[in-house]
Write a protein that holds these residues in place. Structure first.
Motif, PDB file in Angstrom:
ATOM      1  N   TYR A  79      17.626  -3.704  -6.728  1.00  0.00           N
ATOM      2  CA  TYR A  79      16.478  -3.006  -7.293  1.00  0.00           C
ATOM      3  C   TYR A  79      16.875  -2.307  -8.594  1.00  0.00           C
ATOM      4  CZ  TYR A  79      14.189  -3.738  -2.796  1.00  0.00           C
ATOM      5  OH  TYR A  79      13.640  -4.306  -1.681  1.00  0.00           O
ATOM      6  N   PRO A  80      16.106  -2.482  -9.670  1.00  0.00           N
ATOM      7  CA  PRO A  80      16.465  -1.856 -10.948  1.00  0.00           C
ATOM      8  C   PRO A  80      16.115  -0.378 -11.004  1.00  0.00           C
ATOM      9  CG  PRO A  80      14.440  -3.098 -11.187  1.00  0.00           C
ATOM     10  CD  PRO A  80      14.931  -3.354  -9.789  1.00  0.00           C
ATOM     11  N   THR A  81      15.433   0.132  -9.973  1.00  0.00           N
ATOM     12  CA  THR A  81      15.066   1.541  -9.911  1.00  0.00           C
ATOM     13  C   THR A  81      15.054   1.969  -8.446  1.00  0.00           C
ATOM     14  OG1 THR A  81      13.399   3.173 -10.590  1.00  0.00           O
ATOM     15  CG2 THR A  81      12.592   1.055  -9.770  1.00  0.00           C
ATOM     16  N   PRO A  82      15.393   3.211  -8.138  1.00  0.00           N
ATOM     17  CA  PRO A  82      15.389   3.644  -6.731  1.00  0.00           C
ATOM     18  C   PRO A  82      13.985   3.562  -6.130  1.00  0.00           C
ATOM     19  CG  PRO A  82      16.577   5.210  -8.121  1.00  0.00           C
ATOM     20  CD  PRO A  82      15.884   4.272  -9.046  1.00  0.00           C
ATOM     21  N   LEU A  83      13.913   3.129  -4.892  1.00  0.00           N
ATOM     22  CA  LEU A  83      12.638   3.057  -4.181  1.00  0.00           C
ATOM     23  C   LEU A  83      12.657   4.034  -3.015  1.00  0.00           C
ATOM     24  CD1 LEU A  83      11.911  -0.793  -3.981  1.00  0.00           C
ATOM     25  CD2 LEU A  83      11.146   0.847  -5.696  1.00  0.00           C
ATOM     26  N   ASP A  84      11.527   4.701  -2.800  1.00  0.00           N
ATOM     27  CA  ASP A  84      11.432   5.585  -1.648  1.00  0.00           C
ATOM     28  C   ASP A  84      11.166   4.752  -0.398  1.00  0.00           C
ATOM     29  OD1 ASP A  84       8.781   4.819  -1.859  1.00  0.00           O
ATOM     30  OD2 ASP A  84       8.081   6.749  -2.611  1.00  0.00           O
ATOM     31  N   ALA A  85      11.003   5.438   0.737  1.00  0.00           N
ATOM     32  CA  ALA A  85      10.821   4.728   1.999  1.00  0.00           C
ATOM     33  C   ALA A  85       9.573   3.846   1.978  1.00  0.00           C
ATOM     34  CB  ALA A  85      10.743   5.737   3.151  1.00  0.00           C
ATOM     35  N   ARG A  86       8.500   4.342   1.342  1.00  0.00           N
ATOM     36  CA  ARG A  86       7.267   3.551   1.284  1.00  0.00           C
ATOM     37  C   ARG A  86       7.460   2.306   0.412  1.00  0.00           C
ATOM     38  NH1 ARG A  86       3.030   1.557   3.865  1.00  0.00           N
ATOM     39  NH2 ARG A  86       1.206   1.269   2.523  1.00  0.00           N
ATOM     40  N   GLY A  87       8.185   2.464  -0.690  1.00  0.00           N
ATOM     41  CA  GLY A  87       8.458   1.302  -1.537  1.00  0.00           C
ATOM     42  C   GLY A  87       9.230   0.237  -0.796  1.00  0.00           C
TER      43      GLY A  87
END
Length: 455
Positions: A79-87
């Motif tokens: 992933y090029p950016t951090p994702l939260d749990a929902r992502g």
């Protein structure tokens, strides 16, 4: 002696029955434990050849060269950016969704989206939309899909900011994100937004000097989304032809069609467009027919680009053909027949995309309507010889392709042409098949015979 590890030792299976369970404490603990175990192991030993490196976190300046087609949505490495749990939950839904829903180009789009932080937001918007469609079923409405619209809005804000940055406004990441927005807009039928994006993309390509320096798939999808959107309006494409569109097709025209077009073209130089268009269409129908004989057609896989390679150049050419304007009252009979043939071929390609490649063909209604507006003018032209035979093919083909919605369409016109040619219904249908058959769609010209005999 320490027992050797089996391949199964490298995997942990997490069982969930509902998407929200991905957020449970036990599930997240299992995932973190496995990821940290592999990271720790990688620091102590050198990786063995032929082992997967999906759990290894690259350094900040490392460029990921290859994204696996079967992405583990819980592995944040790519992933090029951090994702939260929902992502992560939405990404998990989009990867598991493939088990029961075929979405063309899904794998290719995932790979492109994971190259840019803004493009990931489009992927999340799509995932939120598809999940909403599944959960709300008949009650779903795009304008009330709040999560989808939120991700879409965030993406537009990021693109707007980056367009104002001279270091990023012409970057491949910005272009990829705009393509994602265009694809989303076409899916939901927002042509006004698509028009805004395609104008901006055209300006970017002008400043870049074309497709130079772009990844092959980025250039390919730019041309494809330009064509698909232009089809919705039957307007000329805004972008130049991508390099991979320029595939020279073999001459698959039937001998009868070639002879017919030679006869027409000998007295009308402008008909060369129709010859090229038929060459494209004949190549497409022949290729589809040959592949349908195979048990596993290549386009049934979500990472396959056959439909773009087949239809891209042909559709671009048909959209660029000269045509009489809707307000022009003095169009010649030749111009009218050229336009009718152009529309018939576009309708044929739309049917092939929809029936064979499982693409939603949203342009068919517009093309059918434009053809219907042309028929009254065609009736007033006294065609003869080869023109009359081509006119018969046009009428029969459009009638066959509209059978499911408007049965018996243009039957009187077909019967009139048969009478003027002095041939029977059976001979007429044989003539149509000799020009360009559409049997590949499971539709035969002879299907019209019973109704023609009755009429």
């Amino acid at each position: 002696m320490k027992p050797s590890e089996t391949e199964e030792d490298h995997f942990v299976f997490v069982n969930i029955s509902q998407p929200h369970e991905i957020k449970s404490a036990s599930t997240q603990r299992t995932i973190r434990r496995r990821v940290m175990r592999e990271i720790g192991r990688s620091r102590r030993t050198h990786p063995r050849p032929l082992t997967w490196s999906l759990a290894l976190e690259p350094s900040a300046d490392t460029v990921v060269e290859s994204i696996p087609p079967c992405l583990d949505p819980c592995n944040t490495t790519f992933y090029p950016t951090p994702l939260d749990a929902r992502g992560l939950q939405l990404m998990h839904f989009m990867t598991s969704d493939r088990d029961y829903v075929f979405r063309p180009f899904r794998t290719v789009w995932f790979t492109m989206a994971l190259t840019d932080a803004s493009a990931v937001l489009v992927a999340l918007a799509n995932a939120a939309m598809f999940l909403d469609q599944k959960l709300r079923a008949q009650m779903y409405r795009y304008e009330t899909s709040a999560e989808c619209l939120t991700y879409y809005g965030q993406c537009v804000q990021q693109v707007t900011r980056r367009l104002g940055d001279a270091r990023e406004n012409l970057s491949e990441g910005v272009i990829t994100t705009i393509l994602g927005l265009m694809c989303h807009d076409l899916y939901v039928g927002m042509l006004d937004r698509w028009n805004t994006h395609i104008r901006g993309l055209g300006r970017i390509f002008q400043l870049r000097g074309g497709y130079q320096g772009l990844a092959a798939n980025v250039a390919l999808f730019a041309g494809w989304l330009d064509v698909v959107g232009s089809l919705m309006e039957d307007s000329r494409p805004r972008l130049p032809i991508p390099p991979d569109f320029s595939i020279q097709s073999t001459d698959a025209m039937t001998p009868y069609l070639r002879s017919l077009l030679d006869d027409i073209g000998s007295g009308h130089d402008s008909f060369w467009n129709i010859e090229v268009a038929f060459r494209h269409a004949s190549f497409i129908t022949q290729t589809v027919e040959e592949n349908l004989r195979c048990a596993a057609a290549p386009w049934k896989h979500e990472n396959n680009l056959t439909v773009i390679e087949l239809f891209g150049l042909a559709t671009h050419f048909l959209l660029c053909m000269p045509r009489p304007t809707e307000v022009e009252c003095n169009a010649t009979g030749v111009q009218l027949l050229q336009e009718a043939t152009r529309l018939a071929l576009l309708i044929l390609l739309a049917a092939l995309k929809q029936e064979v490649f499982l693409f939603t063909s949203q342009e068919r209604d517009l093309l059918m309507y434009k053809f219907s507006m042309l028929v009254p003018q065609l009736r007033m032209v006294d065609y003869d010889g080869s023109f009359l035979k081509l006119y018969l093919w046009v009428l029969v083909t459009v009638s066959l392709l509209s059978q499911s919605h408007q049965p018996l369409l243009y039957f009187d016109d077909i019967q009139s042409v048969l009478d003027r040619l002095g041939i029977t219904s059976t001979e007429g249908m044989d003539l149509v098949n000799s020009i360009l058959s559409i049997n590949v769609l499971g539709i035969q010209a002879t299907d019209l015979l019973p109704a023609l005999v009755v009429s």
